[in-house]
Design an enzyme around this catalytic site. Structure first.
Site, short mmCIF file in Angstrom:
data_model
loop_
_atom_site.label_atom_id
_atom_site.label_comp_id
_atom_site.label_asym_id
_atom_site.label_seq_id
_atom_site.Cartn_x
_atom_site.Cartn_y
_atom_site.Cartn_z
N GLY A 14 0.77 -1.24 0.00
CA GLY A 14 0.00 0.00 0.00
C GLY A 14 0.80 1.29 0.00
O GLY A 14 0.30 2.32 0.46
N LEU A 95 -9.12 -8.17 -12.66
CA LEU A 95 -10.53 -7.88 -12.41
C LEU A 95 -11.39 -8.52 -13.49
O LEU A 95 -11.10 -8.39 -14.67
CB LEU A 95 -10.76 -6.36 -12.45
N HIS A 111 0.93 0.73 -13.13
CA HIS A 111 1.73 -0.44 -13.52
C HIS A 111 3.21 -0.04 -13.56
O HIS A 111 3.54 1.01 -14.11
CB HIS A 111 1.26 -0.93 -14.89
C1 GRF Z 1 3.52 -1.21 -7.41
O1 GRF Z 1 4.77 -1.43 -7.99
C2 GRF Z 1 2.45 -1.05 -8.46
O2 GRF Z 1 2.89 -0.44 -9.62
C3 GRF Z 1 2.07 -2.47 -8.75
O3 GRF Z 1 2.14 -3.13 -7.52
C4 GRF Z 1 3.03 -2.43 -6.65
C5 GRF Z 1 2.25 -2.07 -5.42
O4 GRF Z 1 3.05 -1.47 -4.44
N1 GRF Z 1 0.80 -2.53 -9.42
P1 GRF Z 1 2.34 -0.78 -3.20
O5 GRF Z 1 1.41 -1.84 -2.58
O6 GRF Z 1 1.58 0.41 -3.67
O7 GRF Z 1 3.43 -0.41 -2.26
#
Ligand code: GRF
Length: 205
Positions: A14, A95, A111
């Site tokens: 998060g 999803l 992403h």
């Molecule tokens: C991030 O690298 C995001 O781009 C990907 O998953 C990771 C999540 O990291 N979809 P966090 O949970 O926000 O720290």
């Protein structure tokens, strides 16, 4: 302008959720974070939500007999949240199309790659292994394709010869924490116009 209501959907750490909370708190994103929705009762994102006073909805994937049942519960929880925008911040499942169809133009994802390169899991590892010299992150609207919806923003970082997956991921993450709140701000200011594959960013009149 009316503040938008947003909900964050996250499965883990998060840190992007935290970047959104911080940007709302310091006034850069004109929104109210109405819910954190997670499929994982152990997600650290839940601690962050509690600290920030964001209501949590846990739809525990492991408690459902089938993927369809899980998705039905997730969809009704999302509908109940009654928000203008869902932001996927490290939601680690694909999803289902019923959910994507329910919120057209109202869902964005981050992403850790310069799309359309390196979709799916372990994007940073894919980038290191491929040998690209530039990597980065992409914020995009969610459609039924895998990481293929219209692109809102991208930020790039260099890939160093000494990088392993973790070192690159860390450099990209710092840019994610900039790009994600920025894209959400643009959405909340009603400045994003989807035109086919493209997203036009309107300037402020
Ligand atoms: C991030 O690298 C995001 O781009 C990907 O998953 C990771 C999540 O990291 N979809 P966090 O949970 O926000 O720290």
């Amino acid at each position: 302008m009316m503040k938008k209501r947003i909900a964050v959907v996250a499965s883990g750490r998060g840190s992007n959720f935290q970047a959104v909370i911080d940007a709302i708190r310091n006034g850069t994103v004109p929104a109210e974070c109405a819910a954190l929705i997670t499929d994982n009762p152990k997600a650290y994102a839940l601690e962050r939500a509690k600290k920030a006073g964001v209501p949590c909805r846990i739809i525990d994937y492991s408690q459902f007999p089938s993927r369809e049942d899980y998705e039905r519960a997730l969809l009704s929880s999302m509908q109940e949240a009654d928000v203008d925008l869902f932001v996927l911040a490290g939601y680690m499942r694909i999803l289902g199309s019923s959910i994507v169809k329910a919120f057209p133009g109202k869902m964005i994802n981050i992403h850790p790659a310069l799309l359309p390169s390196f979709t799916g899991l372990h994007a940073q590892r894919q980038a290191v292994q491929y040998g690209v010299k530039l990597a980065g992150c992409t914020v995009h609207f969610v459609d039924e394709s895998l990481d293929g919806g219209p692109i809102i923003l991208q930020k790039c970082v260099p890939v160093l010869e000494t990088d392993d997956e973790d070192a690159l991921a860390e450099r990209i993450l710092a840019q994610e924490h900039v790009a994600f709140p920025e894209a959400i701000r643009l959405f909340c200011e009603d400045r994003l116009v989807i035109e086919g594959r493209k997203v036009r960013i309107q300037s402020i009149e």
